[in-house]
Design a protein around this motif. Structure first.
Motif, PDB file in Angstrom:
ATOM      1  N   TYR A  49       0.830  -1.206   0.000  1.00 32.59           N
ATOM      2  CA  TYR A  49       0.000   0.000   0.000  1.00 32.59           C
ATOM      3  C   TYR A  49       0.867   1.259   0.000  1.00 32.59           C
ATOM      4  N   LEU A  50       1.907   1.237   0.838  1.00 31.28           N
ATOM      5  CA  LEU A  50       2.806   2.393   0.883  1.00 31.28           C
ATOM      6  C   LEU A  50       3.508   2.618  -0.462  1.00 31.28           C
ATOM      7  N   GLN A  51       3.861   1.509  -1.131  1.00 31.76           N
ATOM      8  CA  GLN A  51       4.506   1.625  -2.444  1.00 31.76           C
ATOM      9  C   GLN A  51       3.554   2.256  -3.461  1.00 31.76           C
ATOM     10  N   LEU A  53       1.106   4.273  -2.724  1.00 33.05           N
ATOM     11  CA  LEU A  53       1.000   5.692  -2.372  1.00 33.05           C
ATOM     12  C   LEU A  53       2.191   6.487  -2.883  1.00 33.05           C
ATOM     13  N   ARG A  54       3.406   5.902  -2.728  1.00 31.75           N
ATOM     14  CA  ARG A  54       4.604   6.601  -3.206  1.00 31.75           C
ATOM     15  C   ARG A  54       4.559   6.802  -4.726  1.00 31.75           C
ATOM     16  N   ASN A  55       4.147   5.751  -5.446  1.00 29.33           N
ATOM     17  CA  ASN A  55       4.045   5.864  -6.911  1.00 29.33           C
ATOM     18  C   ASN A  55       3.015   6.914  -7.310  1.00 29.33           C
ATOM     19  N   LYS A  57       2.092   9.466  -5.514  1.00 25.97           N
ATOM     20  CA  LYS A  57       2.626  10.789  -5.185  1.00 25.97           C
ATOM     21  C   LYS A  57       3.623  11.254  -6.246  1.00 25.97           C
ATOM     22  N   LYS A  58       4.459  10.323  -6.735  1.00 25.30           N
ATOM     23  CA  LYS A  58       5.408  10.680  -7.794  1.00 25.30           C
ATOM     24  C   LYS A  58       4.683  11.150  -9.058  1.00 25.30           C
ATOM     25  N   ASN A  61       3.300  14.632  -8.483  1.00 17.96           N
ATOM     26  CA  ASN A  61       4.384  15.634  -8.558  1.00 17.96           C
ATOM     27  C   ASN A  61       4.823  15.860 -10.000  1.00 17.96           C
TER      28      ASN A  61
END
Length: 450
Positions: A49-51, A53-55, A57-58, A61
């Motif tokens: 899930y965190l991965q 979210l990071r993707n 967010k990238k 951005n």
């Protein structure tokens, strides 16, 4: 999925909540093992899930960065601001790609460099930055009869030779002569500083007797105005040829055109097509058109010129793919173009005809004609000079206002001559031509400089 279901069943059995209640449940050791598996399972899902979210967010951005770059590109898609040249002006405020700015100089200055500059895709301006150079009004030698020209800002002044006056040294200064001949200089008591002897004129048919008086033994002989003592013969007065005297002397010519000597005086004459003015020395053009002293037919227009007239008739041009009709004596308009005829739309919308009468060797530079747009249709208006080498030798086209162009005479024309020039005005919208308008100017140059 199956592993997680087994783990949940084991827990429910342990807490007596499963339908298999009453049966033997798994041992405590198995339960602890199941809990560890659940922890691993949750940890794996949390990491996944965190991965995600990071993707995400990238990607957000990256989208924000691209949007900011595009906004910056839109903001910066203009050329640098151009300044108006010294002693000149700049027309046009938009610096976006595809737009034009125009430059013109103040009166008395001529443009050097690009008259129009376009903001290009590379965000650089086409052409070269123009400058306004002071026009040397003395180039055309406006000072007559030996006068010296002094160039000034937007004007000139003449330092006239002795015997001449006026803004261009065109008017001779009247000179008076007193003729006295002393036949007995040894006994003369006359103040010699007040006496002047005029050289004897060429012998002619006009002869008058002199008037002589004797004072204290000295004989003084004088002549009527316009006559002088003839040589050593103090009794004979010969007519003074004023035309020859002023023609060869420092005072220059006495008449604007031709001088005719008369007994005791002179008179000025003018060429055909002119009348002598009230001062008796200059010439004034006769308007043959206004006084009906012409032979133009009903289908012709009478154009008065200096020293004459011209009979002209305007016929609409015959251009393939287009038809023109005369809407006024000096204007032809194109009929509406059929939709299927694309070549027709490329032909001029109108032809206008104008006629100018000028004197020979007219000083330059000077404005001869102006062309303006009353209701502009597009975002750009261009002016151009058409015609052959003769037209480009004597004329140029400059912009005087945002909607006005002017035909400039850049070099004098020696008459008699007829010089033609064509000024093209084009309307454009985003570089697409909306219309063309041709103005034909015919200049009738006189044989004389007056």
């Amino acid at each position: 999925m199956f592993a997680s279901t087994a783990i949940v069943t084991t827990l429910l059995c342990f807490f007596s909540l499963h339908p298999s209640f009453g049966q033997e449940c798994t041992s405590r050791q198995e339960i602890q093992s199941s809990l560890k598996q659940i922890q691993k399972f949750l940890s794996a899902h949390e990491a996944s899930y965190l991965q995600v979210l990071r993707n995400l967010k990238k990607k957000i951005n990256l989208l924000q960065s691209n949007t900011l770059k595009q906004t910056t590109k839109v903001i910066n898609s203009t050329c640098t601001k151009l300044d108006a040249p010294l002693n000149g002006r700049k027309l046009g405020k938009s610096h976006s790609v595809g737009h034009e700015v125009h430059f013109l100089c103040d009166p008395g200055f001529e443009l050097m460099g690009s008259e129009s500059r376009i903001c290009q895709e590379s965000l650089t301006w086409s052409g070269q930055q123009p400058t306004c150079r002071d026009v040397n009004e003395c180039v055309s030698s406006p000072c007559l009869n030996g006068g010296t020209c002094m160039d000034e800002v937007n004007q000139f002044s003449c330092v006239c030779a002795k015997g001449w006056a006026g803004t261009t040294c065109q008017s001779p200064v009247p000179t008076f002569f007193v003729t006295m001949t002393n036949t007995s200089a040894a006994t003369s008591t006359v103040n010699t500083a007040a006496a002047a002897t005029l050289p004897a004129a060429t012998a002619g048919p006009f002869v008058r007797p002199s008037r002589c008086t004797i004072v204290q033994g000295t004989t003084h002989c004088t002549c009527e105005p316009g006559y002088t003592i003839s040589g050593r013969d103090s009794n004979t007065c010969t007519d003074i040829d004023e035309c020859e005297l002023f023609h060869n002397g420092q005072a220059g010519r006495l008449c604007l055109h031709a001088c005719v000597n008369t007994p005791g005086g002179y008179r000025c004459s003018c060429p055909a097509g002119y009348n002598v003015t009230r001062d008796g020395r200059s010439c004034k053009d006769i308007d043959e058109c206004a006084t009906r002293q012409n032979n133009c037919t009903k289908d012709q227009m009478c154009i008065n010129t200096y020293g004459g007239f011209q009979c002209v008739r305007v016929d609409c041009p015959k251009i393939p793919n287009a038809t023109y009709v005369k809407t006024s004596p000096m204007r032809c308009e194109r009929n509406p173009c059929p939709v299927e005829n694309k070549l027709c739309s490329q032909t001029p919308n109108t032809f206008s005809y104008h006629y100018l009468a000028v004197v020979s060797n007219l000083s330059a530079p000077r404005v001869m004609f102006r062309v303006s747009a009353l209701r502009p249709m597009g975002d750009t208006l261009r002016f151009a000079l058409l015609g052959g080498r003769l037209a480009r030798r004597h004329f140029t086209v400059q912009r005087s206002e945002r909607l006005t162009g002017q035909l400039m005479l850049v070099s004098p024309v020696q008459g008699p001559a007829t010089v033609e020039a064509e000024v093209e005005m084009s309307e454009l919208e985003r570089r697409v031509q909306l219309g063309r308008y041709i103005t034909k100017i015919t200049m009738f140059v006189s044989q004389y400089e007056f």
